[in-house]
Write a protein that holds these residues in place. Sequence first.
Motif: not given
Length: 109
Positions: A24-30
């Motif tokens: 989830y490091a590159n997930n902008d929604s989180i």
Amino acid sequence: YPEGAMEDQIQDLVRAVEYFTDKYANNDSIKSKVILMGHSSGSHIVMMAALRGHLVGRVDGLIGMSGVYDLEEARERELQQDMKTENDKDVDNGADDGIESSMISISEL
């Protein structure tokens, strides 16, 4: 039951945290912070991983509930209450079971 030592449990936690944070490091929604919570032995495992530096840069906070955080104090209290286990008897007889050398006290930090 599966065989494993405390270090195995700590490494399981570290692998799970690495998997989650990498995924989830590159997930902008989180945008949430990563907070780990453990209860009882789970709390102890979380704190031991943190004390050993395994969670630096991956976890933003820790919540420990009903954990044993000072093993030396807990062991002394247990011995004072005469609640010895077979391992305690081995330590008292001079056998080295590795417990003494692996203890980390939060007060030493």
